[in-house]
Design an enzyme around this catalytic site. Structure first.
Site, PDB file in Angstrom:
ATOM      1  N   LYS A   1     -29.240 -72.565 -43.899  1.00  0.00           N
ATOM      2  CA  LYS A   1     -30.158 -73.503 -43.244  1.00  0.00           C
ATOM      3  C   LYS A   1     -30.795 -72.830 -42.033  1.00  0.00           C
ATOM      4  CE  LYS A   1     -29.933 -78.313 -41.503  1.00  0.00           C
ATOM      5  NZ  LYS A   1     -29.006 -79.439 -41.228  1.00  0.00           N
TER       6      LYS A   1
ATOM      7  N   SER B   1     -30.500 -83.732 -43.222  1.00  0.00           N
ATOM      8  CA  SER B   1     -31.495 -82.741 -42.873  1.00  0.00           C
ATOM      9  C   SER B   1     -31.349 -81.408 -43.621  1.00  0.00           C
ATOM     10  CB  SER B   1     -31.459 -82.480 -41.372  1.00  0.00           C
ATOM     11  OG  SER B   1     -30.216 -81.909 -40.999  1.00  0.00           O
TER      12      SER B   1
ATOM     13  N   SER C   1     -25.857 -84.906 -42.759  1.00  0.00           N
ATOM     14  CA  SER C   1     -26.899 -83.954 -43.160  1.00  0.00           C
ATOM     15  C   SER C   1     -26.472 -82.894 -44.172  1.00  0.00           C
ATOM     16  CB  SER C   1     -27.488 -83.257 -41.939  1.00  0.00           C
ATOM     17  OG  SER C   1     -28.348 -84.132 -41.258  1.00  0.00           O
TER      18      SER C   1
END
Lengths: 490, 95
Positions: free
Chosen positions: A78, A153, A177
């Protein structure tokens, strides 16, 4: 099965037997990326050249007898993890050209194990969102249905793994997330106990609730990834001391006699009927494997969302203050003084980041501090105590991961409160700091994956993984392919 | 939250707002705050706050000299770097 669709442990066997090379695995991954990335949009930055150099090195390490299960495995990270020499944007315009001079602790550990960094994945700006729609760069689509969000996210990480664009990924989880996008994309996601994995080098959102964890194709892979990244780190003052157990060894499939709590507060209002049915089905399966499922109560769960948003906003307003355009990142041109430079620079933040900074600043102001912030911290204690009481009786607690399967683009962005509801089952584990895993537990009528959440006692990842693994091995879910697979294969 | 309150908070937080945000934020934030006020109904009379979910014993590291980030690397991402310093607009007015 193609190399890019295999689990880490399947690839581990092939690599050890010398049947494939890390280089060949990476070729398969990049072939898939070239074929589908235009539609999926999982990555903000691809590290093609560096990745092939790492794969070559991994092949040398394997030839020299390296035994790490991650050696030669292509992994996506990420884009809020610092990566030395590779730009790290947090999907924010403020960090468009930011190149960290160091690796986050988790990234450094993966590299030390010989893992191959494929690229940096898309997210909601600074991790603030539940659909990856708050990225300031691009849209990531759910590989199962391109008209739907991948969740967020960590939406880019989830989509990359689901679409076969990486073997596994790292994500971060502040209120769901990792787990919510994993559920939406039909993969496994683990948020470990607070403190088990060092947060050093991960851009902080809400530091008392930020967690790092694996996003993988199955539970065994999650155990292997966790093994590599867990452990005390003097560079993270909230990092926990203590031995790290052998997580793969805990996957015995034997869950006889375990008590599984099913909280009635997490099975009620707003829960989609197909999701509910899938979770009850999972509970029945666990019972058939010898566990005892008991209805329990978490009386303060209904206050989790409100509690969560006060604390998150307060911490975000403080953590995001560092993005002021002085030492790195974007700076607005032509400011006449320093204060207006800060204000103009930070005007470039996205709406969700601004809303949360403003709310957090408001909650922390003199006169509001006790009404909002201190109040929320006290309710957090009650939520945590609910879990402590429940875990006196239960070994694990199960619930849906999300109230619905993946939703369509634009569906929830107009009203923040509706969007926040998608974290309703996940955010309690962040408030309490307990480990929580999501595993796929079925598909709805539209063919979209549904996730089962399994929560455990602090630092008892072993039991959580064991229950998840036992469920996964016996659930007999048909292995379905996301839509992007169908398109490229025929 | 009124527009006036919003603008005051925005100055405190050093966040510039667009015209659109000035229009939509007061209503949105008011809705969120209304939801948050449901916490008022929870009895927290005898409850201590939880700042961090898992308590760790604090520790002091050994005070050992270690290599640190070289100056060039530390400055490499600076938007305005002069003579080894980050430059910002003037803070103190000339007499």
């Amino acid at each position: 099965m193609q190399l890019n669709e295999m689990t880490i442990h399947q690839l581990r066997e092939l690599l050890r037997a010398g049947e494939v090379s890390s280089w060949e695995i990476l070729e398969a991954v990049f072939a898939k990326i070239d074929a589908v990335e235009g539609e999926v949009g999982a990555y903000l930055t691809l590290c093609r050249d560096e990745a092939f150099a790492q794969a070559q090195r991994a092949d040398e390490m394997l030839a020299a007898g390296e035994t790490s299960p991650l050696c030669g495995i292509p992994i996506a990270v990420k884009d809020n993890f610092s990566t030395a020499g590779v730009r790290t944007t947090c999907a924010s315009r403020l960090l468009e050209n930011y190149i960290p001079p160091f690796d986050a602790a988790a990234v450094a550990k993966l590299k030390k194990n010989g893992a191959v960094l494929v690229g940096k994945t898309n997210l909601d700006e600074f991790g603030l969102g539940s659909s990856t729609e708050n990225s300031q760069y691009q849209c990531t689509r759910n590989p199962w249905d391109l008209s739907r969000v991948p969740g967020g996210s960590s939406g880019g990480s989830a989509a990359a793994v689901a679409a076969g664009e990486a073997a596994a990924a790292l994500g971060t989880d502040t209120g769901g997330s990792i787990r919510q996008p994993a559920a939406f994309c039909g993969i496994v996601g683990l948020k470990p106990t607070y403190g088990l994995v060092s947060r050093y080098g991960v851009v902080a959102a809400a530091d008392s609730m930020d967690h790092i964890g694996p996003m993988t194709r199955d539970v065994r892979d999650a155990a292997l990834m966790l093994q590599a990244i867990a452990g005390w780190d003097p560079k993270d003052p909230t990092s926990a001391r203590g031995d790290v157990p052998d997580y793969e060894a805990s996957l015995t499939e034997n869950i006889k006699g375990l008590v599984v709590g099913l909280p009635r507060e997490l099975m009620g209002n707003g829960l989609d009927s197909e999701v509910k049915e899938a979770v009850f089905g999972a509970a029945n399966l666990l019972e058939s494997l010898g566990a005892r499922v008991e209805e329990i109560s978490l009386p303060h769960a209904e206050y989790a969302m409100a509690t969560f948003y006060v604390i998150v906003s307060a911490e975000i307003s403080s953590n995001l203050a560092r993005f002021d355009g002085v030492r790195y990142g974007y700076r607005a041109a032509e400011a006449e003084d320093t204060v207006s430079m800060f204000i103009k620079t930070r005007e470039a933040l996205g709406q969700e980041a601004k809303r949360r900074i403003l709310m957090g600043t408001y909650f922390l102001q003199a006169g509001n501090y006790e009404t909002y912030y201190l109040k929320a911290l006290k309710v957090r204690t009650l939520i945590k105590e609910d879990f402590e009481k429940a875990f006196q009786r239960c070994n694990v607690i199960i619930s849906p991961t999300t109230p619905t399967a993946a939703f369509a683009f634009g569906h929830k962005t107009r009203t923040p409160v509706t969007m926040y509801q998608s974290d309703i089952y996940t955010c309690t584990a962040n408030l309490a700091g307990i480990p929580a895993l999501t595993v796929p537990c079925g598909y709805n009528q539209a063919g979209l994956p549904i996730g089962l959440q399994i929560m455990g006692k602090p630092f008892d990842e072993e039991t959580v993984l064991r229950v998840g693994h036992a469920y996964e091995q016996h659930a007999g879910l048909p292995r379905r392919q996301p839509q992007t697979e169908v398109k490229t294969n025929g | 939250m009124t527009l006036q309150e919003l603008e005051a908070v925005a100055v405190t937080a050093r966040v510039g707002l667009t015209e659109e945000e000035k229009e939509t934020f007061p209503e949105q934030i008011s809705q969120i705050i209304a939801h948050i006020r449901t916490l008022d109904g929870v009895d927290t009379h005898d409850t201590a706050p939880t700042f961090y979910p898992i308590k760790q014993a604090g520790f002091l590291r050994e005070d050992e000299v270690e290599p640190s980030l070289p100056k060039e690397q530390a400055l490499a991402n600076g938007p305005d770097v002069v003579d080894g310093y980050f430059r910002v607009p003037r803070i103190i007015e000339e007499e």
